[in-house]
Design a protein around this motif. Structure first.
Motif, PDB file in Angstrom:
ATOM      1  N   GLU A  72       0.817  -1.215   0.000  1.00  0.00           N
ATOM      2  CA  GLU A  72       0.000   0.000   0.000  1.00  0.00           C
ATOM      3  C   GLU A  72       0.847   1.260   0.000  1.00  0.00           C
ATOM      4  O   GLU A  72       0.436   2.290  -0.547  1.00  0.00           O
ATOM      5  CB  GLU A  72      -0.922  -0.014   1.214  1.00  0.00           C
ATOM      6  N   ARG A  73       2.014   1.218   0.620  1.00  0.00           N
ATOM      7  CA  ARG A  73       2.865   2.403   0.756  1.00  0.00           C
ATOM      8  C   ARG A  73       3.830   2.602  -0.416  1.00  0.00           C
ATOM      9  O   ARG A  73       4.576   3.566  -0.440  1.00  0.00           O
ATOM     10  CB  ARG A  73       3.668   2.315   2.059  1.00  0.00           C
ATOM     11  N   GLY A  74       3.823   1.677  -1.363  1.00  0.00           N
ATOM     12  CA  GLY A  74       4.625   1.864  -2.569  1.00  0.00           C
ATOM     13  C   GLY A  74       6.002   1.241  -2.541  1.00  0.00           C
ATOM     14  O   GLY A  74       6.729   1.314  -3.550  1.00  0.00           O
ATOM     15  N   LEU A  75       6.377   0.612  -1.441  1.00  0.00           N
ATOM     16  CA  LEU A  75       7.723   0.056  -1.378  1.00  0.00           C
ATOM     17  C   LEU A  75       7.866  -1.174  -2.274  1.00  0.00           C
ATOM     18  O   LEU A  75       8.909  -1.365  -2.913  1.00  0.00           O
ATOM     19  CB  LEU A  75       8.101  -0.280   0.067  1.00  0.00           C
ATOM     20  N   ILE A  76       6.834  -1.985  -2.346  1.00  0.00           N
ATOM     21  CA  ILE A  76       6.889  -3.141  -3.250  1.00  0.00           C
ATOM     22  C   ILE A  76       6.996  -2.661  -4.694  1.00  0.00           C
ATOM     23  O   ILE A  76       7.756  -3.226  -5.500  1.00  0.00           O
ATOM     24  CB  ILE A  76       5.654  -4.042  -3.057  1.00  0.00           C
ATOM     25  N   HIS A  77       6.272  -1.609  -5.041  1.00  0.00           N
ATOM     26  CA  HIS A  77       6.388  -1.048  -6.396  1.00  0.00           C
ATOM     27  C   HIS A  77       7.812  -0.573  -6.658  1.00  0.00           C
ATOM     28  O   HIS A  77       8.347  -0.762  -7.763  1.00  0.00           O
ATOM     29  CB  HIS A  77       5.403   0.103  -6.577  1.00  0.00           C
ATOM     30  N   ALA A  78       8.438   0.034  -5.643  1.00  0.00           N
ATOM     31  CA  ALA A  78       9.820   0.502  -5.798  1.00  0.00           C
ATOM     32  C   ALA A  78      10.787  -0.655  -6.023  1.00  0.00           C
ATOM     33  O   ALA A  78      11.851  -0.468  -6.614  1.00  0.00           O
ATOM     34  CB  ALA A  78      10.238   1.311  -4.568  1.00  0.00           C
ATOM     35  N   LEU A  79      10.408  -1.853  -5.573  1.00  0.00           N
ATOM     36  CA  LEU A  79      11.266  -3.036  -5.722  1.00  0.00           C
ATOM     37  C   LEU A  79      10.879  -3.890  -6.924  1.00  0.00           C
ATOM     38  O   LEU A  79      11.463  -4.958  -7.133  1.00  0.00           O
ATOM     39  CB  LEU A  79      11.183  -3.898  -4.456  1.00  0.00           C
ATOM     40  N   GLN A  80       9.925  -3.427  -7.711  1.00  0.00           N
ATOM     41  CA  GLN A  80       9.347  -4.277  -8.750  1.00  0.00           C
ATOM     42  C   GLN A  80      10.389  -4.757  -9.758  1.00  0.00           C
ATOM     43  O   GLN A  80      10.334  -5.902 -10.217  1.00  0.00           O
ATOM     44  CB  GLN A  80       8.210  -3.562  -9.474  1.00  0.00           C
ATOM     45  N   TRP A  81      11.338  -3.912 -10.124  1.00  0.00           N
ATOM     46  CA  TRP A  81      12.348  -4.331 -11.111  1.00  0.00           C
ATOM     47  C   TRP A  81      13.107  -5.550 -10.616  1.00  0.00           C
ATOM     48  O   TRP A  81      13.335  -6.502 -11.361  1.00  0.00           O
ATOM     49  CB  TRP A  81      13.311  -3.182 -11.387  1.00  0.00           C
ATOM     50  N   PHE A  82      13.482  -5.547  -9.341  1.00  0.00           N
ATOM     51  CA  PHE A  82      14.225  -6.673  -8.772  1.00  0.00           C
ATOM     52  C   PHE A  82      13.353  -7.927  -8.721  1.00  0.00           C
ATOM     53  O   PHE A  82      13.838  -9.041  -8.945  1.00  0.00           O
ATOM     54  CB  PHE A  82      14.700  -6.328  -7.358  1.00  0.00           C
ATOM     55  N   ILE A  83      12.065  -7.727  -8.420  1.00  0.00           N
ATOM     56  CA  ILE A  83      11.148  -8.863  -8.343  1.00  0.00           C
ATOM     57  C   ILE A  83      10.882  -9.430  -9.734  1.00  0.00           C
ATOM     58  O   ILE A  83      10.941 -10.644  -9.949  1.00  0.00           O
ATOM     59  CB  ILE A  83       9.835  -8.432  -7.657  1.00  0.00           C
ATOM     60  N   ASP A  84      10.608  -8.551 -10.700  1.00  0.00           N
ATOM     61  CA  ASP A  84      10.298  -8.998 -12.053  1.00  0.00           C
ATOM     62  C   ASP A  84      11.476  -9.723 -12.702  1.00  0.00           C
ATOM     63  O   ASP A  84      11.286 -10.632 -13.518  1.00  0.00           O
ATOM     64  CB  ASP A  84       9.880  -7.811 -12.922  1.00  0.00           C
ATOM     65  N   HIS A  85      12.697  -9.301 -12.359  1.00  0.00           N
ATOM     66  CA  HIS A  85      13.894  -9.941 -12.918  1.00  0.00           C
ATOM     67  C   HIS A  85      14.361 -11.122 -12.072  1.00  0.00           C
ATOM     68  O   HIS A  85      15.479 -11.616 -12.266  1.00  0.00           O
ATOM     69  CB  HIS A  85      15.016  -8.913 -13.075  1.00  0.00           C
ATOM     70  N   GLN A  86      13.519 -11.545 -11.140  1.00  0.00           N
ATOM     71  CA  GLN A  86      13.772 -12.726 -10.302  1.00  0.00           C
ATOM     72  C   GLN A  86      15.089 -12.628  -9.534  1.00  0.00           C
ATOM     73  O   GLN A  86      15.773 -13.629  -9.314  1.00  0.00           O
ATOM     74  CB  GLN A  86      13.730 -14.001 -11.161  1.00  0.00           C
ATOM     75  N   LEU A  87      15.404 -11.409  -9.115  1.00  0.00           N
ATOM     76  CA  LEU A  87      16.598 -11.195  -8.302  1.00  0.00           C
ATOM     77  C   LEU A  87      16.298 -11.324  -6.820  1.00  0.00           C
ATOM     78  O   LEU A  87      17.180 -11.709  -6.043  1.00  0.00           O
ATOM     79  CB  LEU A  87      17.196  -9.820  -8.595  1.00  0.00           C
ATOM     80  N   ILE A  88      15.059 -10.991  -6.422  1.00  0.00           N
ATOM     81  CA  ILE A  88      14.660 -11.124  -5.025  1.00  0.00           C
ATOM     82  C   ILE A  88      13.259 -11.704  -4.942  1.00  0.00           C
ATOM     83  O   ILE A  88      12.451 -11.573  -5.883  1.00  0.00           O
ATOM     84  CB  ILE A  88      14.702  -9.780  -4.261  1.00  0.00           C
ATOM     85  N   ARG A  89      12.990 -12.342  -3.831  1.00  0.00           N
ATOM     86  CA  ARG A  89      11.642 -12.771  -3.478  1.00  0.00           C
ATOM     87  C   ARG A  89      11.353 -12.168  -2.114  1.00  0.00           C
ATOM     88  O   ARG A  89      12.100 -12.407  -1.155  1.00  0.00           O
ATOM     89  CB  ARG A  89      11.536 -14.291  -3.435  1.00  0.00           C
ATOM     90  N   VAL A  90      10.303 -11.360  -2.012  1.00  0.00           N
ATOM     91  CA  VAL A  90      10.069 -10.548  -0.824  1.00  0.00           C
ATOM     92  C   VAL A  90       8.975 -11.174   0.035  1.00  0.00           C
ATOM     93  O   VAL A  90       7.837 -11.376  -0.429  1.00  0.00           O
ATOM     94  CB  VAL A  90       9.673  -9.106  -1.199  1.00  0.00           C
ATOM     95  N   TYR A  91       9.315 -11.456   1.286  1.00  0.00           N
ATOM     96  CA  TYR A  91       8.380 -12.002   2.268  1.00  0.00           C
ATOM     97  C   TYR A  91       7.986 -10.887   3.236  1.00  0.00           C
ATOM     98  O   TYR A  91       8.858 -10.293   3.884  1.00  0.00           O
ATOM     99  CB  TYR A  91       9.025 -13.148   3.042  1.00  0.00           C
TER     100      TYR A  91
END
Length: 235
Positions: free
Chosen positions: A44-63
């Motif tokens: 909701e606060r936008g931090l996941i959106h800020a990390l989206q590039w890393f997530i989309d490129h399978q560099l991180i998985r966020v718990y």
């Protein structure tokens, strides 16, 4: 972006617990919410959106686990000793339920942890207590002294969950192998605590970076800038 919702009955907490996971592959990052925050806060606060590039490129998985701060450190309806015991239940749940799930799903035995504000406390406390299982700590405007929430109460349980105290005596060799960043704004309410923790680490010869961001305050805009940059430094 792949998103998965977990909900289970926690034996350590004696209640249901929830967590969101973003991404399918990548290095595991446990991301703690701010004070009394929920598992969906970072979305909701936008931090996941800020990390989206890393997530989309399978560099991180966020718990993103829930907090139970409203039952522990922020719970003025119970004694300070009970607040601490409630937090210990949370600590045990994190180690034996969340962490074990992360390791099982990713196959990686040393994870990264991060958190903003009071989430920075949770990340640091977990990393400093279990350094053999944490490879990177990113504390964003975190605090490291919990005694202000305990009405003057102090006992051994408080000591072992108060990083400002126990880190002076902590000699676990894995601390010297951990990547540690203490990020804070120059006008941050937690700047002094970050400078004190940096001093403790420096006196022990533990490598770390105290990143003081100029012209910034204790708020989401600076955290949304900090964490993507810190993640880019993972080797």
């Amino acid at each position: 972006m792949h998103e998965q919702h977990y909900k289970w009955s926690s034996p350590h907490l004696g209640r249901e617990f929830e967590m969101l996971v973003f991404g399918e592959e990548g290095y595991p990052l446990i991301l703690f919410p701010t004070s009394m925050g929920r598992h969906y806060e970072h979305k909701e606060r936008g931090l996941i959106h800020a990390l989206q590039w890393f997530i989309d490129h399978q560099l991180i998985r966020v718990y993103c686990p829930d907090s139970i701060d409203a039952r522990s450190w922020y719970n003025t309806q119970v004694s300070p000793a009970q607040r601490t015991l409630n937090h210990i239940s949370y600590d045990n749940m994190l180690r034996h339920e969340v962490l074990e799930r992360v390791i099982h799903e990713t196959g990686i035995k040393r994870v990264a942890v991060a958190g903003c504000s009071f989430g920075g406390y949770h990340a640091a406390n977990f990393a400093f207590r279990y350094p053999e299982q944490v490879s990177y700590l990113f504390s964003l405007s975190g605090i490291f002294d919990i005694t202000g929430r305990l009405d003057g109460h102090y006992d051994d349980n408080v000591y072992f969950h108060n990083p400002m105290d126990y880190m002076r005596d902590n000699l676990h060799e894995a601390l010297w192998r951990m990547g540690i960043i203490l990020g804070v704004a120059d006008e941050d309410i937690s700047r002094q605590q970050n400078e004190r923790m940096s001093g403790i680490l420096a006196n022990k010869g533990i490598s770390h970076w105290l990143d003081i961001r100029p012209n910034q305050k204790h708020d989401w805009p600076v955290w949304n800038e900090m964490l993507p940059y810190y993640l880019s430094l993972i080797k």
